[in-house]
Design an enzyme around this catalytic site. Structure first.
Site, mmCIF file in Angstrom:
data_model
loop_
_atom_site.group_PDB
_atom_site.id
_atom_site.type_symbol
_atom_site.label_atom_id
_atom_site.label_comp_id
_atom_site.label_asym_id
_atom_site.label_seq_id
_atom_site.Cartn_x
_atom_site.Cartn_y
_atom_site.Cartn_z
ATOM 1 N N ARG A 46 1.093 -1.438 -0.298
ATOM 2 C CA ARG A 46 -0.227 -0.115 0.179
ATOM 3 C C ARG A 46 0.896 1.461 -0.211
ATOM 4 O O ARG A 46 1.977 1.538 1.190
ATOM 5 C CB ARG A 46 -0.977 -0.336 1.629
ATOM 6 C CG ARG A 46 -1.765 -1.105 1.298
ATOM 7 C CD ARG A 46 -2.920 -0.906 -0.244
ATOM 8 N NE ARG A 46 -3.980 -1.695 0.527
ATOM 9 C CZ ARG A 46 -3.966 -3.171 -0.518
ATOM 10 N NH1 ARG A 46 -3.075 -3.320 -1.090
ATOM 11 N NH2 ARG A 46 -5.359 -3.920 0.025
ATOM 12 N N HIS A 54 -0.596 -0.063 -10.397
ATOM 13 C CA HIS A 54 -0.979 -1.009 -9.515
ATOM 14 C C HIS A 54 -1.168 -2.635 -9.812
ATOM 15 O O HIS A 54 -2.055 -2.674 -9.891
ATOM 16 C CB HIS A 54 -1.852 -0.277 -8.133
ATOM 17 C CG HIS A 54 -2.499 -1.839 -6.932
ATOM 18 N ND1 HIS A 54 -3.092 -0.476 -6.392
ATOM 19 C CD2 HIS A 54 -2.689 -2.133 -6.773
ATOM 20 C CE1 HIS A 54 -3.496 -1.443 -5.390
ATOM 21 N NE2 HIS A 54 -2.766 -2.425 -5.225
ATOM 22 N N GLU A 114 -2.623 8.008 -4.467
ATOM 23 C CA GLU A 114 -2.890 6.604 -5.737
ATOM 24 C C GLU A 114 -4.004 7.163 -6.773
ATOM 25 O O GLU A 114 -4.735 7.055 -6.575
ATOM 26 C CB GLU A 114 -2.426 5.049 -5.246
ATOM 27 C CG GLU A 114 -2.541 4.117 -6.545
ATOM 28 C CD GLU A 114 -2.202 2.960 -6.175
ATOM 29 O OE1 GLU A 114 -1.303 2.170 -6.043
ATOM 30 O OE2 GLU A 114 -3.347 2.979 -5.313
#
Length: 336
Positions: free
Chosen positions: A247, A294, A275
């Site tokens: 994360r 991601h 993000e």
């Protein structure tokens, strides 16, 4: 007497259902559940929203990305609900404590996602130790083969793993097989468990001092925000590599930028904070940093792993067997 089949329905992003649940998997589910049909005939099973009146009939809810939140208000509309089977990873974003209070079983396909992330991480470490990112850029810019030095190569390297999560453990096993010395830091792990994995248990600061690579696999919690902060980045050896496939909030982005700008550290980031990073963020321009969108977890054809895992869980549930991916209330504080 034949008991009626449990009623099943889906809550997920519309494109996930056809990607994850092949006709074969839907047929298997149909043998176990009376799948809620779509409103229009021929459209396959229904994907229900939080205000759909048909929720009152649902016994098993199969969820995935962008499922609606299962709070007390939503659960009042589902008095027959007995199981939530999540065809994705973390349930933190849509399953609330109220689900467990009502005795509803919860399962996650996080294990199906763990191996792709671990494979991606191991590949990032291997490429990073070869200094593929800056050397490929240098090769393209100059047309000459770069000079190799002691900083290049995987032999004799020490890798620090932050978090013995399901992914962290898989990464450790891959690193041990590859011959690396592996350190691990996790407040819920003891020395015996670490040794069984083939790693040495240590505290995070000591790990930073000793590691050539730091790979992050902890959950995103208030207490883990910026776990890898400016002070810990400074503890890393010159030439160290940071890999984050967990994360983005675990790493202080601006502190990492400062270290990578000098060329002292390299980084491979599949997640960032924020993000996505804003277009034009200076990290994108650094020759020693690779940022990917991601994609370490299941993507494309791999999404079928979620469907297959969730289908097997429904089969176990309807057969009265324990759920392999069961998530308990006490697990919630440690979930990603």
């Amino acid at each position: 007497m034949t008991l009626p089949r449990p009623v099943g329905a889906f809550s997920m992003r519309p494109d996930v259902l056809p990607a994850a649940f092949t006709p074969d998997l839907l047929a298997r589910l149909g043998e176990r559940l009376a799948l809620m049909p779509a409103t229009e005939p021929g459209d396959g099973p229904a994907v229900l929203g939080p205000d759909d009146d048909r929720l009152a009939e649902v016994t098993v809810l199969i969820t995935s990305w962008e499922a609606f939140r299962l709070d007390a208000t939503a659960l009042e509309r589902m008095p027959r609900l007995r199981a939530v089977v999540h065809a994705a990873g973390s349930v933190r974003h849509h399953v609330t404590e109220e689900v467990w209070r009502r005795g509803i079983l919860v399962s996650s396909a996080a294990d199906a996602n763990a191996d792709p992330v671990a494979d991606f991480t191991a590949a990032a470490i291997a490429l990073g130790l070869k200094r593929v990112i800056p050397m490929a850029r240098q090769y393209a810019d100059t047309g000459r083969v770069p000079a190799f030095g002691e900083r290049v190569g995987a032999d004799g390297r020490t890798v620090g793993v932050v978090g013995a999560s399901r992914i962290g453990r898989r990464v450790i096993r891959r690193l041990v097989t590859a011959g690396h010395t592996v350190l691990v830091s996790d407040p819920f792990l003891d020395k015996a468990d670490a040794a069984e994995l083939g790693a040495q248990l240590t505290d995070l600061d000591d790990m930073c001092r000793r590691s050539d690579v730091l790979t992050v696999h902890a959950p995103a919690l208030p207490e883990t925000r910026h776990l890898i902060n400016a002070d810990r980045l400074k503890l890393l050896r010159d030439g160290a590599l940071l890999v984050n496939t967990a994360r983005g909030s675990l790493v202080d982005t601006e502190a990492l930028l400062a270290e990578c700008r000098t060329g002292r550290l390299d980084a491979v980031l599949d997640v960032t904070d924020p993000e996505p990073l804003p277009v034009g963020h200076p990290l994108f321009d650094l020759p020693n940093v690779l940022i990917t969108p991601h994609l370490g977890g299941v993507q494309g054809s791999e999404v079928r792993r979620f469907g297959a895992y969730a289908t097997a869980e429904v089969e176990r549930f309807t057969s009265g067997q324990p759920l392999l991916g069961e998530v308990r209330l006490e697990d919630l504080p440690r979930l990603a």
